[in-house]
Motif scaffolding. Structure first.
Motif, short mmCIF file in Angstrom:
data_model
loop_
_atom_site.label_atom_id
_atom_site.label_comp_id
_atom_site.label_asym_id
_atom_site.label_seq_id
_atom_site.Cartn_x
_atom_site.Cartn_y
_atom_site.Cartn_z
N LEU A 163 -11.76 -1.66 -6.60
CA LEU A 163 -11.58 -1.05 -5.29
C LEU A 163 -10.18 -0.43 -5.29
CD1 LEU A 163 -12.99 -3.73 -2.81
CD2 LEU A 163 -14.16 -1.75 -3.76
N SER A 164 -10.08 0.77 -4.76
CA SER A 164 -8.78 1.46 -4.79
C SER A 164 -7.84 0.91 -3.72
CB SER A 164 -8.97 2.97 -4.61
OG SER A 164 -9.75 3.24 -3.46
N ASP A 165 -7.57 -0.37 -3.83
CA ASP A 165 -6.68 -1.07 -2.91
C ASP A 165 -5.61 -1.76 -3.76
OD1 ASP A 165 -5.36 -2.83 -1.22
OD2 ASP A 165 -7.17 -3.36 -0.09
N PRO A 166 -4.38 -1.24 -3.75
CA PRO A 166 -3.35 -1.79 -4.63
C PRO A 166 -3.00 -3.24 -4.32
CG PRO A 166 -2.39 -0.25 -3.05
CD PRO A 166 -3.89 -0.12 -2.93
N THR A 221 0.83 -1.21 0.00
CA THR A 221 0.00 0.00 0.00
C THR A 221 0.86 1.25 0.00
OG1 THR A 221 -1.76 -1.15 1.19
CG2 THR A 221 -1.80 1.25 1.25
N GLU A 222 1.86 1.28 0.87
CA GLU A 222 2.70 2.47 0.97
C GLU A 222 3.55 2.69 -0.28
OE1 GLU A 222 2.91 4.81 3.24
OE2 GLU A 222 1.56 3.97 4.74
N SER A 223 3.88 1.62 -1.00
CA SER A 223 4.77 1.75 -2.16
C SER A 223 4.01 1.86 -3.49
CB SER A 223 5.72 0.54 -2.23
OG SER A 223 5.00 -0.67 -2.36
N SER A 224 2.67 1.82 -3.45
CA SER A 224 1.89 1.90 -4.69
C SER A 224 2.03 3.28 -5.32
CB SER A 224 0.41 1.61 -4.41
OG SER A 224 -0.37 1.86 -5.55
N ARG A 225 2.31 3.30 -6.61
CA ARG A 225 2.41 4.56 -7.34
C ARG A 225 1.06 5.01 -7.89
NH1 ARG A 225 8.05 4.14 -10.88
NH2 ARG A 225 9.45 3.85 -9.09
N ALA A 226 0.14 4.05 -8.03
CA ALA A 226 -1.16 4.37 -8.61
C ALA A 226 -2.15 4.89 -7.58
CB ALA A 226 -1.74 3.15 -9.31
N PRO A 248 -2.25 7.26 -5.24
CA PRO A 248 -2.56 8.69 -5.14
C PRO A 248 -3.52 9.19 -6.20
CG PRO A 248 -0.22 8.33 -4.80
CD PRO A 248 -0.79 7.03 -5.26
N ASN A 249 -3.65 8.47 -7.33
CA ASN A 249 -4.60 8.88 -8.36
C ASN A 249 -6.04 8.60 -7.94
OD1 ASN A 249 -2.50 9.60 -10.13
ND2 ASN A 249 -2.34 7.52 -10.91
N GLU A 296 -6.23 11.71 -0.13
CA GLU A 296 -5.55 11.55 1.15
C GLU A 296 -4.12 11.03 0.99
OE1 GLU A 296 -7.54 9.25 4.03
OE2 GLU A 296 -9.05 10.77 4.44
N TRP A 297 -3.85 10.40 -0.14
CA TRP A 297 -2.51 9.90 -0.38
C TRP A 297 -1.65 10.91 -1.13
CZ3 TRP A 297 -0.50 5.77 1.99
CH2 TRP A 297 -1.39 4.87 2.57
N LEU A 298 -2.23 12.09 -1.40
CA LEU A 298 -1.47 13.15 -2.05
C LEU A 298 -0.87 14.08 -0.99
CD1 LEU A 298 -3.98 14.15 -4.87
CD2 LEU A 298 -1.85 12.87 -5.17
N SER A 299 0.09 14.89 -1.41
CA SER A 299 0.64 15.91 -0.53
C SER A 299 -0.43 16.96 -0.26
CB SER A 299 1.86 16.57 -1.17
OG SER A 299 2.89 15.63 -1.39
N PRO A 300 -0.39 17.62 0.90
CA PRO A 300 -1.40 18.65 1.20
C PRO A 300 -1.38 19.76 0.16
CG PRO A 300 -0.12 18.09 3.15
CD PRO A 300 0.56 17.43 2.01
N ASN A 301 -2.55 20.23 -0.20
CA ASN A 301 -2.69 21.35 -1.13
C ASN A 301 -2.78 22.63 -0.32
OD1 ASN A 301 -3.31 23.22 -3.07
ND2 ASN A 301 -5.24 22.29 -3.70
N PHE A 302 -1.70 23.38 -0.28
CA PHE A 302 -1.66 24.55 0.58
C PHE A 302 -2.44 25.74 0.00
CE2 PHE A 302 2.11 22.23 2.13
CZ PHE A 302 1.77 22.19 3.48
N HIS A 303 -3.07 25.54 -1.16
CA HIS A 303 -3.98 26.55 -1.68
C HIS A 303 -5.39 26.34 -1.13
CE1 HIS A 303 -1.00 28.06 -4.49
NE2 HIS A 303 -0.76 26.82 -4.88
N ASN A 304 -5.59 25.22 -0.44
CA ASN A 304 -6.89 24.89 0.13
C ASN A 304 -7.00 25.48 1.53
OD1 ASN A 304 -9.18 23.58 1.22
ND2 ASN A 304 -8.89 21.86 -0.18
#
Length: 500
Positions: A429-432, A249-254, A256-257, A261-269
């Motif tokens: 299901l979004s489970d790698p 799960t932690e090493s999945s590249r797909a 974050p798509n 929650e798996w993306l970096s925080p959006n500091f414009h939000n």
């Protein structure tokens, strides 16, 4: 009678103005912590809990899709799902699930408070940072298994901090807690991270000053606890497979798509403003308060994780909130803010305490009303965020379609509505660990209209689509002769592929 007098006396001693202010802050945090079920997987967790109860055991293979039915399912949240279903089934109403997880989060903040009180800060500072911490996690809180990990991390941090200040056998409670935690959510891995970082920090401190053997003894104890926690993580129905699940799960590249929650925080939000404020305050606090090495290392590592993934912000605030309180508390004393406040309230203490008690009562009433009103709107919120009407249409037309392609954010709701109907299983299901990056990338190819998007639909035998009506995929389907829109509302549309 004597017992009652003793209890009343203790209560009065605890009910100081400062403690009442902290209580008000914790109450004000409740509207942020007790949330309606709006997470994409909220409904799937309830359905899975019911499936486990009905099967009288854990599913050995994934049960909601038609693309990954052969995959072995490591349901790392099964304990939380069964408890959630029990709350729903035994007591009735989704509101109680929200309240249950809100109580769990509150326990986490009480553990943060207990950690702060190991080196007490001024009550006004403590109240402010606790309220800030609740605001920092505003994008994360909710009736979700991840909340177990937040509270578990708070417990780990408290036990480690307490042991480093006053070594005792209480630290050996942690492996027992991890054994329970591992059966509720795979985030127990953070207990190993925190204990491991603390042990390594103590060993480094001993290397720098070998005359103090206490640090070496502490490092050895924490290393033993680390090993015991690692073994405790194996005490689940999945054994070592749970560690494999965490790694994949932690090493999945797909992944974050599929989940912000798996993306970096959006500091414009705007929702990230409290998180930004906490980082700034942590830096300021560290200029005043000299943290011990383990405190600094844990705060830095959890901050790095939070900057990498939104879902890790909760672990950061658990680690950083006491440091902010201690740093700002030291600044409070250096600026003699307490003396200035004392000069203002001198002679008015009784009135101030009475006013605080009244404020506490008003807060209880206001928070109860606010939370009650918010939870009463669960059905309206579900209808506003999920394809309820489109699902009603599918339920009324059970023979329409055999293989679905759907919006990923609706997977949990659709599974909740239609399991175990075979022709209503979702695409993915979004489970790698179940889908794998290949299938997840195939899904993304369709939603982003890559050149092979129609080939992907044909390859998986998709013959109906439920998706947002005005999306790029929806527009493309309207232009393909083989696809026909058979249902539309403001939330969702349904397309069916013609037989020829």
């Amino acid at each position: 009678m004597t017992t009652l007098r003793t209890l009343w006396g203790r209560t009065r001693r605890l009910a100081t103005t400062g403690n009442l202010v902290i209580a008000i802050a914790l109450l004000l945090a409740l509207p942020l912590l007790i949330r309606r079920g709006g997470d994409a997987d909220f409904f799937a967790h309830l359905r899975t809990g019911q499936a486990i109860v009905d099967m009288r055991g854990l599913p050995t293979h994934e049960i909601y899709t038609y693309t990954t039915t052969a995959s072995r399912w490591v349901d790392q949240e099964y304990g939380s799902e069964v408890l959630g279903f029990a709350l729903l089934n035994a007591l009735g109403g989704k509101a109680l699930i929200s309240i249950g997880f809100g109580v769990l989060l509150t326990i986490g903040f009480l553990l943060i408070l207990a950690r702060i009180n190991l080196r007490p800060a001024p009550p006004m500072v403590t109240a402010a940072v606790l309220l800030l911490g609740a605001a920092v996690g505003i994008a994360i809180w909710g009736p979700r298994p991840q909340m177990v990990t937040f509270t578990g991390a708070c417990l780990t941090l408290y036990l480690v901090e307490r042991h480093l200040l006053r070594p005792s056998r209480l630290i050996y409670v942690l492996p027992i807690a991890v054994a329970v935690w591992a059966n509720l959510h795979a985030g127990f891995i953070f207990a190993l991270l925190i204990v491991g970082l603390a042990a390594a920090s103590e060993f480094v401190v001993w290397l720098v000053n070998r005359s103090d053997a206490g640090h070496l003894r502490t490092a050895r104890t924490l290393t033993v606890v680390f090993g015991a926690c690692a073994v405790a993580g194996l005490l689940t129905p999945y054994g070592p497979s749970l560690y494999t699940y965490i790694w994949r799960t932690e090493s999945s590249r797909a992944l974050p798509n599929f989940s912000t929650e798996w993306l970096s925080p959006n500091f414009h939000n705007l929702s990230t403003l409290p998180f930004e404020a906490s980082i700034v305050l942590l830096v300021i606090a560290m200029l005043v308060y000299r943290p011990r090495l383990h405190q600094l290392v844990i705060a830095a590592v959890t901050l790095a994780l939070a900057l990498q993934s939104v879902r890790h912000i909760a672990i950061f605030l658990a680690a950083a909130t006491p440091l902010i309180a201690w740093g700002l508390g030291d600044a409070w004393h250096r600026l003699r803010a307490g003396d200035r406040l004392e000069s203002v309230v001198r002679g008015r203490r009784r009135h101030l305490r009475t006013l605080t008690i009244v404020a506490l009562g008003v807060t209880v009433v206001a928070v109860t009303a606010f939370v009650g009103d918010a939870l009463a709107k669960q059905n309206a919120s579900t209808r506003a965020n999920f394809p309820v009407a489109a699902s009603d249409w599918l339920a009324a037309h059970p023979d329409v379609g055999t293989r679905m392609f759907d919006e990923d954010g609706w997977n949990g709701y659709l599974s909740y509505r239609f399991y175990p109907q075979v022709n209503r299983r979702v695409f993915i299901l979004s489970d790698p660990t179940l889908a794998g990056d290949t299938l997840m990338n195939d899904y993304t190819d369709v939603t982003t209209l890559k050149s092979d998007w129609q080939d992907v639909l044909r390859r998986y035998g998709v013959d109906y689509v439920i998706y947002e009506p005005d999306s790029t995929l929806g527009t493309a389907l309207d232009l393909v002769p083989q696809w026909h829109r058979v249902y539309t509302d403001t939330m969702a549309a349904i397309w069916v592929r013609s037989a020829t």
